[in-house]
Design a protein around this motif. Sequence first.
Motif, mmCIF file in Angstrom:
data_model
loop_
_atom_site.group_PDB
_atom_site.id
_atom_site.type_symbol
_atom_site.label_atom_id
_atom_site.label_comp_id
_atom_site.label_asym_id
_atom_site.label_seq_id
_atom_site.Cartn_x
_atom_site.Cartn_y
_atom_site.Cartn_z
ATOM 1 N N VAL A 59 0.842 -1.202 0.000
ATOM 2 C CA VAL A 59 0.000 0.000 0.000
ATOM 3 C C VAL A 59 0.877 1.251 0.000
ATOM 4 O O VAL A 59 0.621 2.215 -0.738
ATOM 5 C CB VAL A 59 -0.961 -0.011 1.208
ATOM 6 N N HIS A 60 1.930 1.227 0.816
ATOM 7 C CA HIS A 60 2.832 2.379 0.912
ATOM 8 C C HIS A 60 3.484 2.689 -0.433
ATOM 9 O O HIS A 60 3.524 3.860 -0.859
ATOM 10 C CB HIS A 60 3.908 2.101 1.960
ATOM 11 N N ILE A 61 3.997 1.685 -1.116
ATOM 12 C CA ILE A 61 4.654 1.896 -2.407
ATOM 13 C C ILE A 61 3.674 2.489 -3.416
ATOM 14 O O ILE A 61 4.007 3.435 -4.150
ATOM 15 C CB ILE A 61 5.235 0.567 -2.940
ATOM 16 N N ALA A 62 2.465 1.957 -3.458
ATOM 17 C CA ALA A 62 1.456 2.477 -4.389
ATOM 18 C C ALA A 62 1.105 3.926 -4.076
ATOM 19 O O ALA A 62 1.011 4.769 -4.974
ATOM 20 C CB ALA A 62 0.208 1.604 -4.340
ATOM 21 N N HIS A 63 0.931 4.220 -2.790
ATOM 22 C CA HIS A 63 0.603 5.592 -2.391
ATOM 23 C C HIS A 63 1.749 6.552 -2.726
ATOM 24 O O HIS A 63 1.510 7.694 -3.142
ATOM 25 C CB HIS A 63 0.296 5.643 -0.893
ATOM 26 N N GLU A 64 2.970 6.097 -2.541
ATOM 27 C CA GLU A 64 4.125 6.943 -2.861
ATOM 28 C C GLU A 64 4.162 7.296 -4.347
ATOM 29 O O GLU A 64 4.663 8.355 -4.729
ATOM 30 C CB GLU A 64 5.418 6.231 -2.459
ATOM 31 N N GLU A 65 3.625 6.413 -5.175
ATOM 32 C CA GLU A 65 3.565 6.670 -6.616
ATOM 33 C C GLU A 65 2.323 7.465 -7.005
ATOM 34 O O GLU A 65 2.103 7.757 -8.178
ATOM 35 C CB GLU A 65 3.604 5.347 -7.391
ATOM 36 N N GLY A 66 1.498 7.798 -6.016
ATOM 37 C CA GLY A 66 0.326 8.629 -6.271
ATOM 38 C C GLY A 66 -0.956 7.881 -6.536
ATOM 39 O O GLY A 66 -1.961 8.475 -6.950
ATOM 40 N N PHE A 67 -0.978 6.567 -6.309
ATOM 41 C CA PHE A 67 -2.149 5.744 -6.612
ATOM 42 C C PHE A 67 -3.002 5.452 -5.383
ATOM 43 O O PHE A 67 -2.477 5.253 -4.287
ATOM 44 C CB PHE A 67 -1.711 4.393 -7.191
ATOM 45 N N ALA A 68 -4.316 5.358 -5.587
ATOM 46 C CA ALA A 68 -5.206 4.757 -4.602
ATOM 47 C C ALA A 68 -5.074 3.244 -4.756
ATOM 48 O O ALA A 68 -4.655 2.752 -5.804
ATOM 49 C CB ALA A 68 -6.650 5.191 -4.839
ATOM 50 N N VAL A 69 -5.442 2.505 -3.710
ATOM 51 C CA VAL A 69 -5.264 1.054 -3.714
ATOM 52 C C VAL A 69 -6.585 0.332 -3.480
ATOM 53 O O VAL A 69 -7.242 0.517 -2.457
ATOM 54 C CB VAL A 69 -4.248 0.612 -2.649
ATOM 55 N N MET A 70 -6.943 -0.508 -4.439
ATOM 56 C CA MET A 70 -8.118 -1.382 -4.403
ATOM 57 C C MET A 70 -7.630 -2.768 -3.982
ATOM 58 O O MET A 70 -6.679 -3.286 -4.557
ATOM 59 C CB MET A 70 -8.742 -1.435 -5.796
ATOM 60 N N CYS A 71 -8.272 -3.383 -2.980
ATOM 61 C CA CYS A 71 -7.760 -4.640 -2.436
ATOM 62 C C CYS A 71 -8.787 -5.767 -2.475
ATOM 63 O O CYS A 71 -9.854 -5.660 -1.874
ATOM 64 C CB CYS A 71 -7.338 -4.445 -0.983
ATOM 65 N N HIS A 72 -8.443 -6.827 -3.187
ATOM 66 C CA HIS A 72 -9.229 -8.072 -3.150
ATOM 67 C C HIS A 72 -8.844 -8.783 -1.862
ATOM 68 O O HIS A 72 -7.725 -9.278 -1.720
ATOM 69 C CB HIS A 72 -8.877 -8.927 -4.370
ATOM 70 N N THR A 73 -9.774 -8.815 -0.898
ATOM 71 C CA THR A 73 -9.442 -9.351 0.421
ATOM 72 C C THR A 73 -10.677 -9.961 1.080
ATOM 73 O O THR A 73 -11.772 -9.397 1.007
ATOM 74 C CB THR A 73 -8.885 -8.240 1.337
ATOM 75 N N ASN A 74 -10.496 -11.117 1.730
ATOM 76 C CA ASN A 74 -11.554 -11.770 2.489
ATOM 77 C C ASN A 74 -11.043 -12.164 3.870
ATOM 78 O O ASN A 74 -9.853 -12.439 4.044
ATOM 79 C CB ASN A 74 -12.030 -13.029 1.758
ATOM 80 N N GLY A 75 -11.941 -12.185 4.837
ATOM 81 C CA GLY A 75 -11.576 -12.588 6.190
ATOM 82 C C GLY A 75 -11.402 -11.413 7.123
ATOM 83 O O GLY A 75 -10.908 -10.354 6.728
#
Length: 313
Positions: A167-183
């Motif tokens: 998440v940090h790397i994506a944010h540093e590049e200026g992107f929002a992060v969409m996460c496929h996650t369960n549980g």
Amino acid sequence: MRDEDVNGVGETERAEEMFVERQRMFGECHAHVFMDGVNYKEAVKRHLNGVDEGVIRRHFEMYREKGIAFVRDGGDYLGVSERAREIAPEYGIDYRTPIFAIHRKGCYGGIVGKGFENMREYAELVREVKARRGDFIKIMTTGIMDFDTDGGITGEALPFEEVKEMVHIAHEEGFAVMCHTNGAGPVADLVRAGADSVEHGNYVSEETLQMMAESDIVWVPTITVVANMFGCERFSDELLHGIYEKGKNNIKRGFELGVHMALGSDAGAYLVPHGQGLLDEWRCFRECVEDESVLKERIFEGEEKIRKKFRFF
């Protein structure tokens, strides 16, 4: 899914169409334009020798017919969503794509994206999305529900420290992060990592829901994926109904706590048609929240957050 009246037209379907005619339609916040809702393998074959634009256009026509003017895709490894973004304006659709999803090699995610073995490779994939003018980053942190056995989550979830760094790397590049996650635990990890949206989010707990409510994360449950399989005879209806009831209870509780939510049907997944899938998702949400006006207001609020965040260029 629909009760038929004497004229052969379902009352629920008529109500859905009237809603589209009367008011601004919701956006589809989780779709896969390369999938067809029928057979994943056959859908992939259509694009193996180059993107089949006819498929994209047929799916966009379905969205236009339903009055859906915003679509956030979950990506693919075939270049379909990348081409779809170029075609979307012809249909009056604001279309967002991560180009492809990113997963750890050996874990779930190969059906929609590219894999990495270490953070250096992950960062390279993020930069590739940027070079191809992706709108956001999508990461896969867990498997999917195991409909063949007990409904549990397949595979092992990525550890928190890894998710946090992704998440940090994506944010540093200026992107929002969409996460496929369960549980419950993996979703709680997303909140702690500062992710921007959680897709699916099955089996969240009360504690996790409270964490989500205190954060800015947007939850896109895609619960119609389960409901649309009732009676398909591919999986146990008893198992499916159990999963569905748990999902509805969590959606209801999420609204009570103030969790940000938006509609997304996972359109293109098995038995979830493009266009109609979003109306199916809306019907499922209406089963969870009695006050329709409040429900609409909250969904539009969550969608607006996605519209603002999940745009890079």
